[in-house]
Enzyme design. Structure first.
Site, PDB file in Angstrom:
ATOM      1  N   CYS A 151      -3.462 -41.083 118.394  1.00 29.11           N
ATOM      2  CA  CYS A 151      -2.731 -39.821 118.612  1.00 29.11           C
ATOM      3  C   CYS A 151      -1.310 -39.999 119.125  1.00 29.11           C
ATOM      4  CB  CYS A 151      -3.522 -38.914 119.555  1.00 29.11           C
ATOM      5  SG  CYS A 151      -4.096 -39.727 121.058  1.00 29.11           S
ATOM      6  N   HIS A 244       0.753 -34.416 123.472  1.00 31.44           N
ATOM      7  CA  HIS A 244       1.284 -35.603 124.136  1.00 31.44           C
ATOM      8  C   HIS A 244       2.815 -35.553 124.123  1.00 31.44           C
ATOM      9  CE1 HIS A 244      -2.725 -36.928 124.201  1.00 31.44           C
ATOM     10  NE2 HIS A 244      -2.715 -37.877 123.298  1.00 31.44           N
TER      11      HIS A 244
END
Lengths: 350, 350, 350, 350
Positions: A151, A244
Site C-alpha cells: 500500500c 497513507h
C-alpha cells in the site's frame, strides 16, 4: 455489457479486511461478477452474510450475501481469482491455483519479488504484464500470478513516477505516516495507537525499498531488472483511519525546475481506458497544507493519489508530500485495476 | 537552600500555554520563586487563579494563585524574567526589559537569530552564553536576552548532537510528527486534526534548518558562526497530545559504526549539575517500536529525549527516530534549564 | 515497616492488563511484597521481564523482573493472592486456591455474586468482609475469596453512596462512557473505536445493575440482602484511554436539597487509615465542565472519584456526572485496597 | 425541472460551518439555486471561493465559486433565505429579512421559541407550519421565519416520535454523546477533546428539554401548546467527527410491547414526497452494538436517524440508543427539508 456478460471471479480471503474491500468494490463492478468466495476452514460452508464481520461503510452487496464460502482446497470455476489471502497461506495457495490454470490477481506480498511475477501499477508499468508468459503455469495451462505492490509503495510510486519518467530518479527518501486500516482487522489495538505514533511497521520499509525498484524496472529475458536508484524509507503508524501520507525527498538524474515537475505530474499519466483508473491518477493540490487524509482520502473514489508542498530540499533536489487511500488505491482497488488490465490485454483468451 | 534564599522571577505571558507550563514547573522549583506575573492588559489587575483558564494536569501552585497580574508596561522587581510572550509582542517587549537591566530567558522566536543572542541548550552549547556580554543592554546595565530553540529543533538537536560532537555532521534530513500542544491554546481546532495529519506547520521547517546550525555553531567576535552542515526538514501535525516524534537521517564527516554511535549517545553528554537537566539527557531504547509518545513522554520528567531504531540509511549514513516532550524539554523546561545555567555561570552577579 | 516485614503476595494473571497494573501498584507498596507470579502455561518457566508485553507507563519494578512465572497448578507460598485472571479460568482456579487456604483478592467477575463472597469497596461496605467466615474453605482452613466490583460499578457506587447513606436511594439511572483500557489488551481494535462510540459492552449493564444492589446491601445470615432500589444502566465505549465517565440521575427516599447533597459528598466518607485510600474518596468539582478524563484521571493517584454538575433532574431528583480511573480505582487499586482492609481486620492471623 | 425553473435562494452566514454545509447540499439541489451569499462585513465584496476556508469533503459547487458575498445590510433578490447566521446576529437580522418579505428558513436558535415561529421537522409536525400566518410580517407582506430544532433535539425527536404518536410519551431521559462538528469551526480546541469527554455543552440540555415539547405540541390560536411530558437531558462532547449518539430512556402513557414499538418505528413515518426526506426516516438496526457514528453517519445520505438496542428499562419503560448526522439531519439538511415543505405547502405563492 449485460449482467450475464460479466466475467465470473472469486475472492480469496473474503472475510478479511482486504477481502471485504474487494467484495465491496467488485459488488458494483461493470465487468466482474463475484461468483465464488473462499476463506479458511472455519468459515467454509457458511453463507457470506452469516459469517463475515462486515466492517465496510456500504452494506454487503445483495448478490454476494448468500454465496456459500468455500475453502482453498475446493475447486473453483472462476478463471480470475482476487487474492486477499493472509501471507501465511498465500504463498502456496496462490501457486496451486495458478497451477490449475487460474489467473491469480494477488494483493499478498508472497510472490511480489518472484522473477516472473510482475508487480503492476497499470498507469506506470503495464508492459511488465507480459512476463507472466514465462511463468511455468502459464506455459502449461495459462494460469499465472500477478501482484500489486504494498500500500505505501503504491502511493509513493504514483507520486514520484512523473519525476522518474521525465527526468530519471537518483535518490528517494520517504517517511510514511500510515493509517490503522493498513493493519487489517482486528489489527492495531486501540491501546497502542489512540493519541500515539508507532515508529515501526514490520517489513514495511524493506518492501518500499525493494518494490519501488522493481516497479520502475525494465523487462528483459530474465524478468525485471530493477530501476537504478536508491530508496530509503522510514515507516510510522498514526491514528488515522484511512490513507497513507508520505513525506518524500528526491533527486533526479536530469535536473528539473518546479514548473517542469508540476508539468510532469499534470501530464505524464496516460489515459488507460480502464474502468477503475481515475480521471486524475495524481492530483497536485497547491494549498500549503494539503494533502490531508480527511480531505483527500476519497479523491477519485479513493483511486487518485494527491500530492502537495513541492519545494526545494537542501539535501536531495525536491521535497513533497503525497497521500493515497491505502485500502482502495493501495490494495483492493489496485488488484481490481490489475484485473481490468489483464482482461484488456487479452490474457483471458488463452 | 531556604525558601527565602530563592531567586525571585517573573513569568511573562503567564496565561498562555507556555506560560502555564512555566508556572507549573517553577511552582516547585528549588531555586526560583515566582514573584511576578505579566500578561495582556485584559488580564491585568486580576489574580492569577481568577483569570487563567488553567489547562495543566497539576493544580495552580498555591503560592501563585493570588498574585495579581501585571502588564508589560508595569515595572518589575524580579531580575530574571521567563518569557512565554506571544511572538506578536515578544520582540519589542523583551528588548525593553533587557534595556531595563532584566535577564530575559525567552521561549519566543523573535530574538533567536539575533547576532549576540545565544540559542542555548545547556547540555550542548553552554559556552555560547558568553556572547550576551556583547549585547548593548548588557554593557549598559547587565540586562540581556537568552533564548531556547523551537520545540522540534530541541528534540532533533539533542538526538544528533552525539554524532555531531564525535564524528562531525554533514547532512541531516528530519521529518517531524508534532503534537497538538505545540500549537498552544486554543490552537489546533479539533475539526482539523482528529483522525488526520496536517502536513504543514507555518515557519517550522525554516526554524529547524536555521536554528540547528546556530546551536551547533562556534562563538566568535561577531557572534555565532553557524555549523557547516545541511539540514532539510518536513513538519507534520499529528493527533498526539504531547511529544514530538522526529524521523531523522544523517551523514557524518568521519564515518562511524553503529556501536560507535551508540557509544556516543551513551557518553557524550556531560553531567551539568543543573537541577532540571535529567539523569539521561538522551536515552537510547533498543526496542524496535520505540520511542513512542505515550510510552516515552514522561522520561526524565519530560526532560529526557528518547532515541531508537538506529539503522543504516541507503542515502545518508544512518536513520533513527527521536522523541521528546515539546512543552517541557521543548519549551518551558528548556527556558528553566537556561535560567539555571545563567545562575550557575554567575550572570546574576553583575 | 522494614522490607522483610512485608507480606508476601502473588499476582495471578500477571501478564494481562489488570495483572500488569497490579504488579505496577504492588511494586512500590509499603505493606506487600510480590513474591510469586502466575500466568498461563505458555508463560510458565519464563522470567517476568522476558515474557510480559509491558504496557504500563512506569517500568517493570526491579524486584519483579526476574521472578519466574508459575502456572495455576503450581503450589504457591504466598497467603494473599491478587487475581487478575481471565474470567474463563478464574472461577475454578480461585475456588481451588481458597480450598488450599489462600486468601484470593479477585478482580474477576466470576464469584462476585456468590452468596458468601463479599463485593467490597472498603470506604462503603467494609463490614461485608465478615461474611467470608461462612465460606466453606474459610471454615476448613482459613482460605477465602473477596472480590471488588466491576470498574464502572465502582465509579457509580462511590458517586451515589453519599446520597444513599444520608437520604436513601430510590432509583439510579446511569449512562456510561467507558475508556478503552477497560477492554484489556489487545482489547478494543482501533478500527472499531478511533473517532467512534460503541453503544454496547457485553454484560456491563447487568453487572452495574446487580452489583450496586449487593454493595449497598445488608449483611445477614444468608449472606448479603441487596439494597432496595432500582438501577438502570446503559454502557458505551468511547475513544478515551483511561477513566470511565458516568452520567447519573437519581432519586432519594428522603428528599434532599443541593447543599445537603454536597455536604454528604464532602463528609460521608470515613478516614479508613488504609494506605491506598485517597485523602478524598469523592471530590466534587464545581466547574461546569468537569469532571473530565484528561483532567481528573490522576486525582488521588487514580483512587479519587470526581463528581460534578449536580443539578435538578425533571424526572428523578438529581443529575450529576461522575468519573474515576477504571484500571486503578476500578480494578487493580480496588483489589489492593481490599487486601489492605483484609490485613487491617486481622484475617491474616487465622 | 429545468435549471432555470429552480427557485433562487440565498445562504446567510455562508462562510461558517452550517453555511458551508448548506452551500454543499444546495449546490446539487434539484429545486433550489444558490443565487446570493451573505456573510459578515469582513467577507463582503469577495468571491466565495476566494474567501471561504472550505472544510466540506466535496469541493465548492462550481456555480457558487464566483458569487460575490454580500452583507446583511444589502438588499437580496431571493425570496427564500437559508440562515446559518451566528446567534449573536441572527435574532435581529432574520426579523429584518422577514419584515422585507423574505422567507427565512433558519437553523439559528434565536427565534425557535417565539410564539408564532414553528419549530419544524417535516416528518413529525408539518402542520405546525400554518402558524407562520400569524407572524406580523406575513400578514404585512408574506415574509416569515421558520426554524428547525437544535441538532441533538432532532435526533432525539425522530427517535421517540413513533412512541409518542402511537402510545403517548410520559417521560424522556436523554444522555447525548455529541460530535465535534456540532461546535462549528474552529469550535472545539483539539487540546480539550482529543482522547477526552467534555460533560457539558452550554445551553444544550435546556434546548433539548424545551424544544422537544414544542415539536410534539399542538397548534392553537396562541401558537403551539407544548406536549405534556417531561424531558431530562445530559449532554456530552466526545471525540467523534460527525453524528450525535443519544442514550434514551422513556415511558409511554399507553403501555406498549417491544414488537409494538418496533412496528411503530417501522411504520409511523409517512412518505412526504420531499426531495431531502430519506427513504427511511428512522431505521432500526437489530445488531447489539449499533448504531455507531462511523457505520451509520451516512445512512440515507445523512438524513436517516438510526436506532438500536431497544430493551426494557427498570425505571422508565424502555431504553434505546439513537444516532443521527448532526450537521446534515441535525442542521443544514433540516433547513433544506423545511424549505422543501414550505414550497410544497404553497407558501411561495402569496
Amino acid at each position: 455489457m449485460k449482467e450475464n456478460d460479466k466475467i465470473d471471479v472469486a475472492v480469496l480471503g473474503c472475510t478479511g479486511a482486504v477481502g471485504q474491500k474487494l467484495v465491496s468494490l467488485l459488488g458494483k463492478h461493470p465487468q466482474f461478477n463475484i461468483r465464488e468466495l473462499v476463506a479458511s476452514d472455519r468459515s467454509a460452508g457458511k453463507t457470506y452474510s452469516g459469517r463475515v464481520n462486515w466492517k465496510e461503510p456500504l452494506p454487503v452487496p445483495e448478490n454476494v450475501k448468500d454465496i456459500v464460502i468455500k475453502t482453498v482446497s475446493d475447486p473453483l470455476e472462476s478463471r480470475i481469482l482476487f487474492s486477499g489471502l493472509d501471507a501465511s497461506v498465500a504463498g502456496e495457495a496462490e501457486s496451486a491455483y495458478a497451477e490449475k490454470g487460474h489467473i491469480v490477481v494477488s494483493n499478498s506480498r508472497n510472490h511480489r519479488m518472484d522473477a516472473f511475477v510482475p508487480l503492476i501499477i497499470p498507469e506506470i508499468n503495464a508492459s511488465h504484464l507480459a512476463i507472466v508468459k514465462k511463468q511455468e503455469s502459464y506455459v502449461k495451462n495459462g494460469g499465472f500470478i500477478v501482484t500489486n505492490p504494498n500500500c505505501s509503495t503504491i502511493v509513493l510510486a504514483l507520486a514520484v513516477y512523473p519525476a522518474f519518467a521525465r527526468f530519471g530518479l537518483d535518490k528517494v527518501m520517504a517517511v510514511t505516516m500510515q493509517a490503522i486500516s493498513g493493519g487489517g482487522y482486528p489489527g492495531v489495538p486501540s491501546m497502542d495507537i489512540l493519541g500515539n505514533v508507532i515508529p515501526y511497521i514490520g517489513g514495511e520499509e524493506e518492501k518500499i525499498e525493494r518494490e519501488l525498484a522493481k516497479i520502475f524496472g525494465t523487462v528483459g529475458e530474465d524478468g525485471i531488472t530493477p530501476g537504478d536508484f536508491i530508496v530509503s524509507a522510514a515507516c510510522n503508524r498514526v491514528p488515522v483511519r484511512d490513507g497513507h501520507t508520505v513525506c518524500v525527498s528526491f533527486s533526479t538524474r536530469k535536473k528539473a525546475g518546479r514548473e517542469e515537475l508540476l508539468d510532469a505530474i499534470e501530464h505524464c499519466y496516460p489515459a488507460l481506458g480502464l474502468y477503475s483508473s481515475p480521471e486524475k491518477v495524481l492530483e497536485y493540490n497547491p494549498s500549503e497544507d494539503r494533502p490531508q487524509p480527511l480531505m483527500d482520502v476519497n479523491a477519485g473514489k479513493g483511486m487518485t493519489v494527491t500530492a502537495g508542498r513541492l519545494r526545494p530540499c537542501g539535501i536531495l533536489d525536491w521535497k513533497m508530500t503525497a497521500f493515497g487511500h491505502n485500502t482502495v488505491r493501495g490494495a483492493a482497488g489496485a488488484a481490481v485495476l490489475n484485473a481490468e488490465l489483464i482482461v484488456k490485454q487479452g490474457f483471458l483468451k488463452k
